[in-house]
Design an enzyme around this catalytic site. Sequence first.
Site, PDB file in Angstrom:
ATOM      1  CB  ALA A  48      -0.938  -0.009   1.210  1.00 49.94           C
TER       2      ALA A  48
ATOM      3  CG  LEU B 260       2.437  -0.232 -20.206  1.00 46.24           C
ATOM      4  CD1 LEU B 260       3.842  -0.736 -19.939  1.00 46.24           C
ATOM      5  CD2 LEU B 260       2.391   0.561 -21.520  1.00 46.24           C
TER       6      LEU B 260
ATOM      7  CG  ASP C 145       9.778  -8.565   3.797  1.00 40.38           C
ATOM      8  OD1 ASP C 145       9.108  -9.169   2.931  1.00 40.38           O
ATOM      9  OD2 ASP C 145      11.017  -8.438   3.744  1.00 40.38           O
TER      10      ASP C 145
ATOM     11  CE1 TYR D  67       5.822  -9.423 -11.869  1.00 39.18           C
ATOM     12  CE2 TYR D  67       5.252  -9.308 -14.198  1.00 39.18           C
ATOM     13  CZ  TYR D  67       5.001  -8.960 -12.883  1.00 39.18           C
ATOM     14  OH  TYR D  67       3.912  -8.166 -12.572  1.00 39.18           O
TER      15      TYR D  67
HETATM   16  P1  NDP Z   1       4.979  -0.501  -7.311  1.00 36.06           P
HETATM   17  O1  NDP Z   1       6.431  -0.792  -7.367  1.00 36.06           O
HETATM   18  O2  NDP Z   1       4.526   0.902  -7.497  1.00 36.06           O
HETATM   19  O3  NDP Z   1       4.389  -1.048  -5.923  1.00 36.06           O
HETATM   20  C1  NDP Z   1       4.771  -2.300  -5.414  1.00 36.06           C
HETATM   21  C2  NDP Z   1       4.345  -2.394  -3.967  1.00 36.06           C
HETATM   22  O4  NDP Z   1       4.698  -3.699  -3.469  1.00 36.06           O
HETATM   23  C3  NDP Z   1       5.026  -1.362  -3.089  1.00 36.06           C
HETATM   24  O5  NDP Z   1       4.059  -0.791  -2.228  1.00 36.06           O
HETATM   25  C4  NDP Z   1       6.015  -2.189  -2.272  1.00 36.06           C
HETATM   26  O6  NDP Z   1       6.148  -1.634  -0.967  1.00 36.06           O
HETATM   27  C5  NDP Z   1       5.292  -3.537  -2.215  1.00 36.06           C
HETATM   28  N1  NDP Z   1       6.204  -4.641  -1.907  1.00 36.06           N
HETATM   29  C6  NDP Z   1       7.207  -5.148  -2.663  1.00 36.06           C
HETATM   30  N2  NDP Z   1       7.848  -6.128  -1.995  1.00 36.06           N
HETATM   31  C7  NDP Z   1       7.221  -6.229  -0.778  1.00 36.06           C
HETATM   32  C8  NDP Z   1       7.426  -7.055   0.347  1.00 36.06           C
HETATM   33  N3  NDP Z   1       8.385  -7.984   0.390  1.00 36.06           N
HETATM   34  N4  NDP Z   1       6.600  -6.905   1.409  1.00 36.06           N
HETATM   35  C9  NDP Z   1       5.630  -5.967   1.399  1.00 36.06           C
HETATM   36  N5  NDP Z   1       5.377  -5.167   0.357  1.00 36.06           N
HETATM   37  C10 NDP Z   1       6.183  -5.294  -0.724  1.00 36.06           C
HETATM   38  O7  NDP Z   1       4.303  -1.440  -8.414  1.00 36.06           O
HETATM   39  P2  NDP Z   1       2.772  -1.710  -8.840  1.00 36.06           P
HETATM   40  O8  NDP Z   1       1.832  -0.932  -8.037  1.00 36.06           O
HETATM   41  O9  NDP Z   1       2.738  -1.582 -10.308  1.00 36.06           O
HETATM   42  O10 NDP Z   1       2.677  -3.260  -8.501  1.00 36.06           O
HETATM   43  C11 NDP Z   1       1.699  -3.816  -7.656  1.00 36.06           C
HETATM   44  C12 NDP Z   1       1.382  -5.220  -8.129  1.00 36.06           C
HETATM   45  O11 NDP Z   1       0.856  -5.166  -9.447  1.00 36.06           O
HETATM   46  C13 NDP Z   1       2.579  -6.169  -8.199  1.00 36.06           C
HETATM   47  O12 NDP Z   1       2.157  -7.443  -7.752  1.00 36.06           O
HETATM   48  C14 NDP Z   1       2.911  -6.209  -9.697  1.00 36.06           C
HETATM   49  O13 NDP Z   1       3.541  -7.395 -10.058  1.00 36.06           O
HETATM   50  C15 NDP Z   1       1.525  -6.092 -10.278  1.00 36.06           C
HETATM   51  N6  NDP Z   1       1.413  -5.641 -11.666  1.00 36.06           N
HETATM   52  C16 NDP Z   1       1.960  -4.449 -12.077  1.00 36.06           C
HETATM   53  C17 NDP Z   1       1.781  -4.023 -13.385  1.00 36.06           C
HETATM   54  C18 NDP Z   1       2.376  -2.759 -13.909  1.00 36.06           C
HETATM   55  O14 NDP Z   1       2.568  -2.640 -15.141  1.00 36.06           O
HETATM   56  N7  NDP Z   1       2.662  -1.765 -13.075  1.00 36.06           N
HETATM   57  C19 NDP Z   1       0.961  -4.798 -14.331  1.00 36.06           C
HETATM   58  C20 NDP Z   1       0.454  -6.033 -13.793  1.00 36.06           C
HETATM   59  C21 NDP Z   1       0.655  -6.406 -12.516  1.00 36.06           C
HETATM   60  P3  NDP Z   1       7.491  -1.513  -0.115  1.00 36.06           P
HETATM   61  O15 NDP Z   1       8.643  -1.407  -1.072  1.00 36.06           O
HETATM   62  O16 NDP Z   1       7.266  -0.274   0.718  1.00 36.06           O
HETATM   63  O17 NDP Z   1       7.516  -2.758   0.707  1.00 36.06           O
HETATM   64  C1  8X3 Z   2       3.325  -6.173 -15.411  1.00 43.44           C
HETATM   65  C2  8X3 Z   2       2.959  -6.156 -16.847  1.00 43.44           C
HETATM   66  O1  8X3 Z   2       3.689  -6.764 -19.187  1.00 43.44           O
HETATM   67  O2  8X3 Z   2       5.318  -5.603 -17.786  1.00 43.44           O
HETATM   68  O3  8X3 Z   2       2.874  -7.329 -14.790  1.00 43.44           O
HETATM   69  O4  8X3 Z   2       4.787  -7.910 -17.388  1.00 43.44           O
HETATM   70  S1  8X3 Z   2       4.254  -6.647 -17.835  1.00 43.44           S
END
Ligand code: NDP
Ligand code: 8X3
Length: 255
Positions: A14, A185, A60, A153
């Site tokens: 979050a 994306l 975490d 991934y």
């Molecule tokens: P961000 O990097 O903006 O956010 C990722 C979040 O995950 C951060 O709040 C981070 O918080 C948290 N996080 C990472 N590792 C941990 C951990 N070990 N424990 C707790 N929290 C963790 O990326 P997105 O918002 O884009 O990503 C969110 C989700 O959406 C992910 O699962 C990603 O794979 C997925 N996704 C993203 C896409 C994109 O294109 N952006 C598309 C499809 C899916 P902190 O570092 O403070 O712990």
């Molecule tokens: C994130 C979207 O296409 O970069 O999950 O893998 S992509």
Amino acid sequence: MTNFIEKTVMVTGASSGFGLATAKGFANKGYKVIAAARRRERLEKLQAEFGGQVYVMPLDVTSQEQINRMIDGLPENFAQIDILVNNAGLALGLEPAHKAELTDWDQMVDTNIKGLYLMTRKILPKMVEHKNGHIINIGSIAGNYAYPGGNAYGATKAFVKQFSRNLRADLLGTQVRVTNIEPGLAETEFSLIRFHGDKTKADKVYENTQALTANDIANAVIWAAEQPVHVNINSIELMPTSQAWAALTIDKIQG
Ligand code: NDP
Ligand code: 8X3
């Protein structure tokens, strides 16, 4: 703040991107929100905005010990979680498999797979006991379609897809719902993390196109959560209009 709904939603990850937008979206609608991530200072900003409606949980998700301690230590008014959004996750690297860093693969598996199932396994029993709950997982189109460099991934997100489906099979008759949201994306800090802090490389991903926004994903999550209880949204795959599939590629022998 609008009218206060007596429902509690926990959002992992979050502190940024989808998770932050989702936490804010639910809080704006009056839900109580447990905001979890490793970066406490970012979560505190969210709490400063919404006050006692948001509970800050520095966590975490790869640590079972932290999950157990934090969930067991929830104050009474946040202890019954109605909706769990398993959003914490990351991609690391875009190298082909034979050049990828094993430490990157480990971290993706530990976070996207293990973190997600540890959270689910901890919170699910109470949902089943109360015959009420909704697990909303954040998968990805990377779990559906292969692309160069997607290797580990994409495989972690394929896990999220099948785990979500299998949860539904197990939870039939419990009234607990399960949804897998599969974005394409979307512009967040995702690429900055993927490219280990290289901002120039990260910015290029979103250059000259209109990606999805974090709010687009939050809207999908909240929409799925607010369907009547007899409706289970199994999955939502969403892409920006500017993204589509490419043809399969063929390696031609050079003559
Ligand atoms: P961000 O990097 O903006 O956010 C990722 C979040 O995950 C951060 O709040 C981070 O918080 C948290 N996080 C990472 N590792 C941990 C951990 N070990 N424990 C707790 N929290 C963790 O990326 P997105 O918002 O884009 O990503 C969110 C989700 O959406 C992910 O699962 C990603 O794979 C997925 N996704 C993203 C896409 C994109 O294109 N952006 C598309 C499809 C899916 P902190 O570092 O403070 O712990
Ligand atoms: C994130 C979207 O296409 O970069 O999950 O893998 S992509």
